[in-house]
Motif scaffolding. Sequence first.
Motif: not given
Length: 321
Positions: A277-305
């Motif tokens: 019932k009570d949810v906040l989905v937190a995330g920001i809009e970026l041109s590089c996002r999503p970078c993967s379906k399931f996650g990576l070991e590091k940010c592909p672009l290095g900035h991890f914005k």
Amino acid sequence: MKILVIRFSSMGDIIYTTPVVRCLKKQIPGAEIHFLTKPAFQYIYDSNPYVDKLLLLKPALSATIDEIKAERYDYIIDLHNNLRTAIIKLRTGIRSSTYKKQPVKKWLSLKFKLKLIPPTHLVDRYLKAVKFLGVVNDGQPIDYYIKANHQLNNLLPAAHRAGYVAFVIGATHFTKRMPNDKIISICRQLNNPVVLLGGNDVKANGDIIAGEIGTKVYNACGITSLDESVFLVSEAKSIIGFDTGLTHIAEAFNRPIVSVWGGTVPDLLGVQPYMVKDVLVAGIELSCRPCSKFGLEKCPLGHFKCMNDMPEDGIVQFTNK
């Protein structure tokens, strides 16, 4: 009617099969429901009253196929849809219905940042596979059954036993996790004591966070078992967590949840918080996002914005209300 439901992995994907199993059991009179998964995920269906028998995938697929043949099922409901389940269906010859993964659309959505997948929850996608049996969504949350009678006074310091925030800081991949300094900043702004939850892999992170803030934060990472961690989220005032199994399990208890997304996005996977019932989905809009379906070991672009630039105000205000 005797039905076998199959989903081998992973934790979150199996958690979202529980409404399907419940609806099958409750809506088909006299149905006998079995579930097949990997041994590593047996705990998800332990104590589940809607499963009559739990089958575990054997090292040799042929042995699993022999077991399935011996059970003489009327239907297989394939909620995994991979090579192994295809072989099972082919070699058993049992009538089946299969969840449609839409891999091409998902790949195009990820590669070219297109929105080709409707934001339909994975539960509803799964339920399409049982629609032919007249089964419909019952509108109830996921199911998870705590295995033991845990007590807060055995798991937490006295100051953290009432009105605490459970912060799930673990996740399988780096790009799903918020950096320590960001977690520290958020914890400092919370009005309630904080309990950090996760496995041994983030125990050192928890030590850094708790060490920086002090007694307001208790680091339970690597200390509590999974069942104890689930109990702690079930008793929390609210939960903050990343795209990881424990955060999804927390949805079973209808507590306020902040679901934080970095390099992955919920719409692509269909795993935004379900029937909470009570949810906040937190995330920001970026041109590089999503970078993967399931996650990576590091940010592909290095900035991890996607995590470094995540606004904190909304998360803090939601959790403090």
